[in-house]
Scaffold this active site. Structure first.
Site, PDB file in Angstrom:
ATOM      1  N   TYR A   1      -6.280  17.647  -7.222  1.00 37.77           N
ATOM      2  CA  TYR A   1      -5.424  16.883  -8.145  1.00 37.77           C
ATOM      3  C   TYR A   1      -4.406  17.770  -8.873  1.00 37.77           C
ATOM      4  O   TYR A   1      -3.201  17.451  -8.868  1.00 37.77           O
ATOM      5  CB  TYR A   1      -6.283  16.110  -9.145  1.00 37.77           C
TER       6      TYR A   1
ATOM      7  N   LYS B   1      -0.123  17.657  -8.740  1.00 36.90           N
ATOM      8  CA  LYS B   1       0.759  17.514  -9.897  1.00 36.90           C
ATOM      9  C   LYS B   1       1.674  18.728 -10.075  1.00 36.90           C
ATOM     10  O   LYS B   1       2.809  18.584 -10.534  1.00 36.90           O
ATOM     11  CB  LYS B   1      -0.068  17.263 -11.164  1.00 36.90           C
TER      12      LYS B   1
ATOM     13  N   ASP C   1       0.877  -1.169   0.000  1.00 39.48           N
ATOM     14  CA  ASP C   1       0.000   0.000   0.000  1.00 39.48           C
ATOM     15  C   ASP C   1       0.915   1.219   0.000  1.00 39.48           C
ATOM     16  O   ASP C   1       1.612   1.499   0.980  1.00 39.48           O
ATOM     17  CB  ASP C   1      -0.884  -0.005   1.250  1.00 39.48           C
TER      18      ASP C   1
ATOM     19  N   SER D   1       1.601  15.171 -15.078  1.00 36.81           N
ATOM     20  CA  SER D   1       0.392  15.426 -15.855  1.00 36.81           C
ATOM     21  C   SER D   1       0.492  16.821 -16.459  1.00 36.81           C
ATOM     22  O   SER D   1       1.195  17.687 -15.911  1.00 36.81           O
ATOM     23  CB  SER D   1      -0.848  15.340 -14.958  1.00 36.81           C
TER      24      SER D   1
END
Length: 651
Positions: free
Chosen positions: A315, A319, A220, A300
């Site tokens: 998000y 990034k 994990d 990204s």
């Protein structure tokens, strides 16, 4: 070694272009030494053809006739081709146009003819002479022409990573799984880390016959202790770590104005902190074993620009953090003199369960009309980054779908089969209006019907690339009926087997007419249209590895010379466009041996050539198409000058 001209006294020498300059000076010196001199002269034709005919074709024809006479009379003669430094590098100023390509072709010709002589035991000497002016003194030196890529050309190879260990996080699906597949196919020993280790184990079985090997490790990646334990296990059981691909990432459906704190934490834990922890552990191992490794962060485009897209919440922030972390880590490593590389790979929207494959119909519909990348496109980018030489570091690689070209017009020459057909089809799939030029127009028309349900459309236009008037007519039709050209793929090519010492002049001319002059005419027309319509277009020349190094393959005659010319033309055109401050891009794509009508499917293949082709690694046309689509997908400010494509096990 005693130098003497005595053996040539009273013998016959031919000097081409002897009316003035270098030719006249050579004549004077030869006559002084007692040789009998005569001249040959070529007629005045259109500029491009004139330059090629005078600087290259005249040499080919003159050499062929000289060789015939020497061999008939059993003379171990000497042929000197007066070349130029521009036959080895393209000068950094405009105005040279076809001269440098012609001299590059001559460089290749000289080496290929020398190999022909060696193969038949011929003792005729062959020299390529480069004249450099130093003050008032002329210096002549014999050169062995370029038989390896230009030292300024970057050669991509995964060879240094074969048998080495790589870690890929989030390797159970999507981009991570695609990267794993590519690495294993390239001979790398890969440890895939994910919670769903069973999926990685299943993939390992599917990849069992590949050169590399895949190991699965369950962890994990939001838990530091499990990451640390994973790297400890790898060091003790698999071997020293050379590559880390930080791929794991997630996005949660919430907002910033009334969002869920735990959702924010989970995104930051996975996208930022796990990346930091994995990078730290990898660097510890690399420094412990003095390994100049490579760490790749899967970032990204949202790490560089926040889109006008509701629902991404934290998000893009995660990034943006990755973008900063990549540069911060690079600076830290530089400060301690480390040669470990750090690269950020930033894709656009990728097909996944979060986007176009989302189980929620409403969310899936948001991506229906959006250009989407496949996971394999990102894997290709990672392999490219890892393939760079040790002294080259790609800081940032942005990968976008060919969305900016949707609805735009592309022209593909030689589109009836092979690379041309594959490329035309792929561009149609990506929503472009494609015009395929070829003589066998019926083959394109048939494929146009098969592609009728795709985003774009394929038109067939009949044109013989050896005829300027047909090329001009084709581009006029495109402009009148479809609009301005945005992309040109110069794919048409021709090879006719034969020797340089005894080949047919018409065969040589046809190869130059298609491979060089046809390319130049199509390029000129495309550039005119792009400039007239203020289009920031892209021109791609399908070159060959034979345009960079002379292959040890018999009977290619002038074909490598034509491709050396294409290499020079690419750089010459780029310099001309730069001088005009044009933003039109120009790229050369140089594949190795490709399955096509010039190779495997060539009906004129001798048994010897057929066996030679079958014994070598061979690319499929789709492999080259992938490279072209990648080149066209780069951002406006990125220009890919050259791509080499060879099979993994090619020499």
């Amino acid at each position: 070694m005693v130098l003497s001209m005595e053996r040539w006294v009273g013998k016959v020498a031919i000097v081409t272009g002897a009316s003035e300059g270098i030719g006249a000076a050579i004549v004077d010196q030869l006559v002084e030494y007692g040789l009998i001199s005569t001249t040959l002269h070529d007629g005045n034709i259109d500029d491009w053809r004139y330059v090629i005919n005078l600087n290259f074709m005249a040499v080919c024809i003159g050499s062929k006739e000289a060789i015939r006479v020497m061999r008939e009379n059993q003379i171990n003669g000497h042929i000197i081709n007066v070349n130029s430094i521009y036959g080895h590098r393209v000068p950094s100023y405009p105005g040279i146009n076809m001269y440098s390509p012609a001299k590059h072709a001559l460089t290749c010709y000289t080496e290929y003819l020398r190999r022909e002589f060696n193969s038949i035991g011929c003792r005729i000497k062959l020299t390529s002479s480069i004249m450099k002016t130093q003050s008032r003194m002329s210096v002549s030196r014999a050169l062995s022409p370029v038989s390896h890529p230009d030292p300024n050309t970057m050669v991509l190879s995964m060879d240094r990573w074969v048998g080495k260990v790589a870690v890929v996080t989030g390797a159970s699906a999507g981009i991570g799984a695609a990267i794993v597949d590519q690495l294993v196919a390239n001979g790398v020993v890969v440890v895939g880390i994910a919670r769903r280790a069973d999926l990685i184990e299943q993939r390992a079985e599917e990849l069992a016959d590949k050169p590399g090997k895949l190991h699965a490790y369950k962890a994990d990646l939001t838990k530091e202790e499990e990451i640390v334990e994973a790297f400890k296990w790898i060091d003790e059981n698999i071997g020293p770590l050379h590559i880390l691909v930080n791929n794991v990432g997630s996005s949660r459906d919430t907002t910033l104005y009334d969002g869920d704190t735990e959702a924010w934490k989970s995104v930051l834990d996975l996208n930022v902190l796990s990346l930091c922890i994995a990078s730290r552990e990898a660097i510890k191992l690399m420094r412990l074993y003095d390994i100049d490794g490579h760490i790749v962060h899967i970032n990204s485009i949202f790490g560089h620009k926040v889109p006008n897209f509701v629902g991404l919440n934290i998000y893009p922030a995660s990034k943006f953090a990755v973008t900063a972390l990549a540069e911060s880590l690079r600076q830290e490593l530089n400060s301690i003199g480390s040669k470990i590389k750090i690269s950020s790979v930033s894709p656009g929207v990728v097909a996944s369960e979060l986007t176009s494959q989302n189980p929620d119909p409403e969310k899936r519909a948001m991506y229906e009309n959006m250009p989407i990348l496949e996971a394999e496109n990102i894997a290709d980018g990672v392999i490219y980054v890892l393939s760079t030489p040790e002294d080259v570091q790609v800081y940032e690689l942005t990968i976008k779908p060919v969305g900016e070209w949707v609805g735009k017009v592309a022209v593909v020459t030689g589109a009836s089969s092979g690379i041309g057909a594959s490329t035309a089809d792929a561009l149609v799939e990506n929503g472009l209006i494609v015009v395929g030029l070829a003589r066998r127009v019926e083959l394109i028309e048939e494929r146009s019907k098969q592609l009728s349900g795709k985003k774009g459309k394929l038109y067939a236009v009949k044109a013989d690339i050896t005829r300027e008037e047909e090329i001009l007519k084709a581009f006029k039709w495109v402009g009148d009926n479809l609009g301005p050209v945005h992309i040109l793929i110069n794919n048409a090519g021709y090879l006719k087997e034969g020797s340089l010492s005894g080949g047919r002049t018409e065969d040589w001319k046809k190869q130059f007419d298609i491979n060089v002059l046809g390319l130049c005419i199509a390029t000129r027309e495309a550039v005119r249209i792009m400039r007239a319509n203020d289009v920031k277009g892209h021109i791609v020349h399908i070159n060959s590895i034979a345009g960079h190094a002379v292959a040890k393959v018999p009977n290619l005659n002038v074909y490598p010379a034509t491709k050396f010319a294409v290499t020079a033309l690419t750089e010459t055109l780029r310099q001309e466009l730069n001088s005009l401050q044009s933003e039109i891009k120009i790229t050369s794509v140089s594949p190795g041996l490709v399955y096509s009508e010039m190779t495997v499917l060539n009906k004129d293949n001798t048994e010897e050539r057929r066996k030679m082709i079958e014994s070598r690694p061979i690319l499929q046309p789709e492999d080259i198409t992938n490279g072209i689509v990648y080149v066209l997908s780069t951002p406006e400010h990125v220009q890919v000058r050259l791509i080499w494509e060879t099979e993994n096990n090619a020499n």
